[in-house]
Design a protein around this motif. Structure first.
Motif, PDB file in Angstrom:
ATOM      1  N   MET A   1      31.294  40.883  42.195  1.00  0.00           N
ATOM      2  CA  MET A   1      30.839  40.863  40.804  1.00  0.00           C
ATOM      3  C   MET A   1      31.232  39.538  40.146  1.00  0.00           C
ATOM      4  N   LYS A   2      30.241  38.830  39.642  1.00  0.00           N
ATOM      5  CA  LYS A   2      30.486  37.557  38.977  1.00  0.00           C
ATOM      6  C   LYS A   2      31.244  37.772  37.667  1.00  0.00           C
ATOM      7  N   LYS A   3      32.217  36.917  37.406  1.00  0.00           N
ATOM      8  CA  LYS A   3      32.955  36.998  36.160  1.00  0.00           C
ATOM      9  C   LYS A   3      32.083  36.528  35.010  1.00  0.00           C
ATOM     10  N   GLU A   4      31.984  37.346  33.972  1.00  0.00           N
ATOM     11  CA  GLU A   4      31.213  37.005  32.779  1.00  0.00           C
ATOM     12  C   GLU A   4      32.150  36.826  31.590  1.00  0.00           C
ATOM     13  N   HIS A  28      33.381  45.413  34.671  1.00  0.00           N
ATOM     14  CA  HIS A  28      33.616  44.079  34.106  1.00  0.00           C
ATOM     15  C   HIS A  28      34.881  44.067  33.243  1.00  0.00           C
ATOM     16  N   HIS A  32      37.763  41.804  34.848  1.00  0.00           N
ATOM     17  CA  HIS A  32      37.783  40.472  34.252  1.00  0.00           C
ATOM     18  C   HIS A  32      38.119  40.454  32.761  1.00  0.00           C
ATOM     19  N   THR A  34      36.188  41.246  30.378  1.00  0.00           N
ATOM     20  CA  THR A  34      35.009  40.681  29.720  1.00  0.00           C
ATOM     21  C   THR A  34      34.772  41.329  28.359  1.00  0.00           C
ATOM     22  N   THR A 113      27.001  35.455  28.123  1.00  0.00           N
ATOM     23  CA  THR A 113      26.611  34.830  29.390  1.00  0.00           C
ATOM     24  C   THR A 113      25.678  35.742  30.181  1.00  0.00           C
ATOM     25  N   THR A 149      21.972  34.811  31.626  1.00  0.00           N
ATOM     26  CA  THR A 149      21.325  35.579  32.688  1.00  0.00           C
ATOM     27  C   THR A 149      20.831  36.902  32.119  1.00  0.00           C
ATOM     28  N   HIS A 170      25.774  48.219  41.777  1.00  0.00           N
ATOM     29  CA  HIS A 170      27.204  48.424  41.559  1.00  0.00           C
ATOM     30  C   HIS A 170      27.583  49.854  41.927  1.00  0.00           C
ATOM     31  N   THR A 219      17.594  41.006  38.528  1.00  0.00           N
ATOM     32  CA  THR A 219      17.746  39.768  37.775  1.00  0.00           C
ATOM     33  C   THR A 219      16.358  39.254  37.401  1.00  0.00           C
TER      34      THR A 219
END
Length: 222
Positions: A1-4, A28, A32, A34, A113, A149, A170, A219
């Motif tokens: 999972m990309k950090k946002e 998230h 992170h 987020t 983001t 995004t 996820h 996406t």
């Protein structure tokens, strides 16, 4: 999972955020820290249910649903709530450019983001599709270098046939109980759905478990 850095959920009705992204938001937050903002375009005042026994009537339903939205978002650990003031079940009749202009202002103010919303044309409900269309149009108006995004929910039965498999899935296994609590918070609309879901989960129904456990996104490519 990309950090946002900051996620913005843009959905038409209270409860869309819960079914669509509760586990994702919590992942998230836990991984992170987020920041998350959730915007609902309407108060869901045309919802078909009033609870059983009733927890609202036709006059009080928008107030009750706002309260339910707030409780669900608290369970989801969302930081900021926005009510955008549109009328339920009329979004398809709004001027798309006017709604897009409004949503562009919201996106630019929040400065996320990542935006999460519905995929236009593949989201079953006219309000869902209209919201997705307006979000896409709003994002197109943001310069590419500044554009967040966009992850979209496509829930029509033929979605995979139309746009292929989701590129993001996820597994929220450890967060399913908290997601179910957030669903329960939408008491006026979800009592029967929640009861049936929990019964099927207790019986080991694999389709029901997959529906709750796996949150899928596409996406959006501009």
């Amino acid at each position: 999972m990309k950090k946002e850095r900051h996620i913005l959920l843009l959905f038409p009705h209270p409860d869309d955020e819960t079914f669509g992204a509760a586990g994702t938001v919590l992942m998230h937050k836990r991984k992170h820290g987020t920041k998350v903002t959730c915007a609902t375009l309407t108060s869901g005042e045309m919802g078909r249910n009033l609870g059983n026994p009733p927890v609202a009537n036709r006059e009080t339903l928008p107030i009750v649903r706002r309260q339910e939205f707030e409780r669900a978002c608290e369970i989801m650990e969302i930081d900021e709530l926005l009510h955008l003031g549109y009328r339920d079940k009329t979004l398809e009749f709004e001027d798309i450019q006017e709604v897009a202009s409004h949503l562009k202002e919201v996106i630019e103010k929040v400065n996320p983001t990542l935006v999460i919303s519905f995929y236009p044309g593949l989201s079953i409900h006219p309000d869902h599709d209209a919201t997705g269309e307006a979000v896409v149009e709003a994002m197109k108006q943001i310069p590419e270098a500044e554009r967040p995004t966009l992850h979209t929910k496509a829930i029509a039965a033929h979605s995979v046939k139309e746009i292929g498999e989701p590129d993001i899935v996820h597994d929220i296994d450890e967060l399913m109980d908290q997601k179910l609590k957030a669903i329960d918070a939408h008491e006026s609309q979800m009592q029967e759905v929640s009861a049936i879901t929990k019964q099927k989960l207790s019986e080991g129904d694999e389709d029901t478990e997959a529906w709750i456990r796996y949150e899928e996104f596409w996406t959006y490519e501009f």
